[in-house]
Design an enzyme around this catalytic site. Structure first.
Site, PDB file in Angstrom:
ATOM      1  N   LEU A  57      65.493 -19.873 -29.622  1.00 40.05           N
ATOM      2  CA  LEU A  57      63.978 -20.192 -29.234  1.00 40.05           C
ATOM      3  C   LEU A  57      63.124 -19.126 -29.811  1.00 40.05           C
ATOM      4  O   LEU A  57      61.850 -19.492 -30.022  1.00 40.05           O
ATOM      5  CB  LEU A  57      64.025 -20.221 -27.712  1.00 40.05           C
ATOM      6  CG  LEU A  57      64.460 -21.295 -27.137  1.00 40.05           C
ATOM      7  CD1 LEU A  57      64.434 -21.421 -25.651  1.00 40.05           C
ATOM      8  CD2 LEU A  57      64.230 -22.822 -27.561  1.00 40.05           C
ATOM      9  N   TYR A 106      53.518 -21.397 -39.546  1.00 36.93           N
ATOM     10  CA  TYR A 106      54.528 -21.799 -38.548  1.00 36.93           C
ATOM     11  C   TYR A 106      55.434 -23.065 -38.958  1.00 36.93           C
ATOM     12  O   TYR A 106      56.471 -22.973 -38.784  1.00 36.93           O
ATOM     13  CB  TYR A 106      53.610 -22.036 -37.169  1.00 36.93           C
ATOM     14  CG  TYR A 106      54.465 -22.069 -36.010  1.00 36.93           C
ATOM     15  CD1 TYR A 106      55.207 -21.400 -35.586  1.00 36.93           C
ATOM     16  CD2 TYR A 106      54.793 -23.606 -35.489  1.00 36.93           C
ATOM     17  CE1 TYR A 106      56.038 -21.381 -34.465  1.00 36.93           C
ATOM     18  CE2 TYR A 106      55.514 -23.823 -34.434  1.00 36.93           C
ATOM     19  CZ  TYR A 106      56.306 -22.757 -33.833  1.00 36.93           C
ATOM     20  OH  TYR A 106      57.146 -22.997 -32.674  1.00 36.93           O
ATOM     21  N   LYS A 110      59.353 -22.980 -39.704  1.00 33.03           N
ATOM     22  CA  LYS A 110      60.358 -24.047 -38.967  1.00 33.03           C
ATOM     23  C   LYS A 110      61.148 -24.943 -39.943  1.00 33.03           C
ATOM     24  O   LYS A 110      62.137 -24.999 -39.821  1.00 33.03           O
ATOM     25  CB  LYS A 110      59.373 -24.826 -37.979  1.00 33.03           C
ATOM     26  CG  LYS A 110      59.059 -24.055 -36.765  1.00 33.03           C
ATOM     27  CD  LYS A 110      60.156 -23.687 -35.930  1.00 33.03           C
ATOM     28  CE  LYS A 110      59.847 -22.838 -34.769  1.00 33.03           C
ATOM     29  NZ  LYS A 110      60.767 -22.075 -33.768  1.00 33.03           N
TER      30      LYS A 110
END
Length: 370
Positions: A57, A106, A110
């Site tokens: 995470l 971002y 990912k």
């Protein structure tokens, strides 16, 4: 016992996942993790060696674009390097995002994380499950960082005026729904390497703010439980409640007295629920449990008591000294273990309300001492 490690354990999702897994301690053991492990190869190696499953995470959500990308990709590289160095092949569960589809830092980080972990899994005959996650909201989120919901809740509970910058339509997943899906992934529910999780609901930013403003008006200002139209409303309301400062309670309703005695309206609820009472003998403590779904209110109407609350995963205990001679009520947030102790010389009569009828097959009651 399956040993599960969570990078980013102290973050928003990490906190909720850690506490959820603790409630299933008969099935899994959480391996402790600290963000400093990424700066100490020996500690990171020791962490990896202990894990049957690693939920990755740890990530940077906000900041300069180049820093977001570099940080998130670096964390994946460091995890893979340690996996290869220790010749470990735990099941990796990677938290990706629906922003994968967007050309922002971002989203690109990912996408690259998914690519790197998929390549590692193929080369090492290991298992990797990448979860594509909608926008996450829920209690204890970090305002101006985790979600617009957290920002609005923070502002409204502190008398500030929220501002809508872009009235986008947001697919939202409640953090409790998310951690249940992660738990399913831990238990092998998904065979595919990439899984797109369904949103709990989709709402425009303006719709979210309007609903939260209603919660403020009904609940915070008028102390009336609002009408909750389904699971999403309840999740949003529990999120809003988590941002209310502890010193908002206890609340003292107006007492109407005459020669017959007195009357006080303890609860006004637009959506129903259950009201009940208990009698507690002197020196006795009731409770020592928590709820992850229920909304609950305590009101001592006779005797003298102390209500104690502690948010699970923390050490801070909140105490409310209450007595029937001055009726007041305390609402119990979700994820707070709580109890009530009779500290007087006579019986304590307590009135309780919860937003749902008791179901013995799904009581939403988890025992843990305050």
């Amino acid at each position: 016992m399956l040993k599960v490690g969570i990078t980013g354990q102290s973050g928003f999702i990490g906190y909720h996942l850690t506490q959820y897994l603790r409630l299933h301690g008969d099935e899994v053991e959480v391996v402790p993790f600290d963000a400093a492990y990424f700066e100490n190869p020996n500690q990171l190696e020791e962490f990896v060696r202990q894990c049957d499953t690693i939920v990755h995470l740890a990530a940077m959500n906000r900041g300069p674009d180049d820093e977001i990308y570099v940080t998130n990709v670096r964390l994946v590289h460091e995890l893979i390097e340690v996996l290869e160095k220790t010749e470990s092949s735990p099941h990796i569960i990677f938290s990706s995002s629906i922003q994968e589809e967007r050309d922002n830092a971002y989203g690109r980080s990912k996408r690259e994380g998914v690519r790197l972990l998929a390549a590692w899994a193929e080369q090492n005959n290991a298992r990797c499950t990448c979860l594509v996650i909608p926008n996450v909201f829920g209690p204890f989120g970090r305002p101006f960082y985790n979600s617009v919901v957290a920002t609005f809740c923070h502002q409204l509970t502190r008398g500030q005026e929220p501002e809508i910058k872009v009235d986008a339509s947001l697919p939202l997943i409640y953090v409790q729904d998310l951690v249940r899906e992660i738990f399913r992934a831990i238990n092998g529910a998904y065979d595919l390497p990439v899984v797109s999780l369904e949103a709990t609901a989709e709402r425009k930013v303006s719709e979210i703010l309007a609903r939260l403003c209603e919660f403020k008006e009904w609940y915070l200002d008028r102390h009336i439980i609002p009408d909750l139209n389904g699971p999403f409303d309840t999740a949003l309301f529990n999120t809003f409640r988590s941002f209310i400062e502890p010193d908002h309670f206890p609340v003292y309703p107006e007492v109407h007295a005459d020669d017959r005695g007195y009357l006080a309206e303890v609860l006004k609820d637009l959506s129903g629920g259950q009201v009940f009472f208990s009698v507690t003998k002197p020196g006795i403590t009731r409770g020592n449990h928590l709820h992850i779904r229920k909304i609950e209110r305590f009101c001592v109407i006779q005797g003298e008591a102390v209500i104690r609350l502690r948010r699970i995963g923390t050490d801070q205990i909140i105490e409310y000294h209450v007595q029937g001679s001055r009726p007041s009520f305390v609402d119990i947030p979700i994820d707070y273990t709580h109890n009530i102790t009779n500290v007087g010389a006579t019986d304590v009569l307590t009135l309780f309300w919860t937003n749902e009828l008791f179901d013995p097959t799904d009581p939403d009651t988890f025992y843990e001492a305050v």
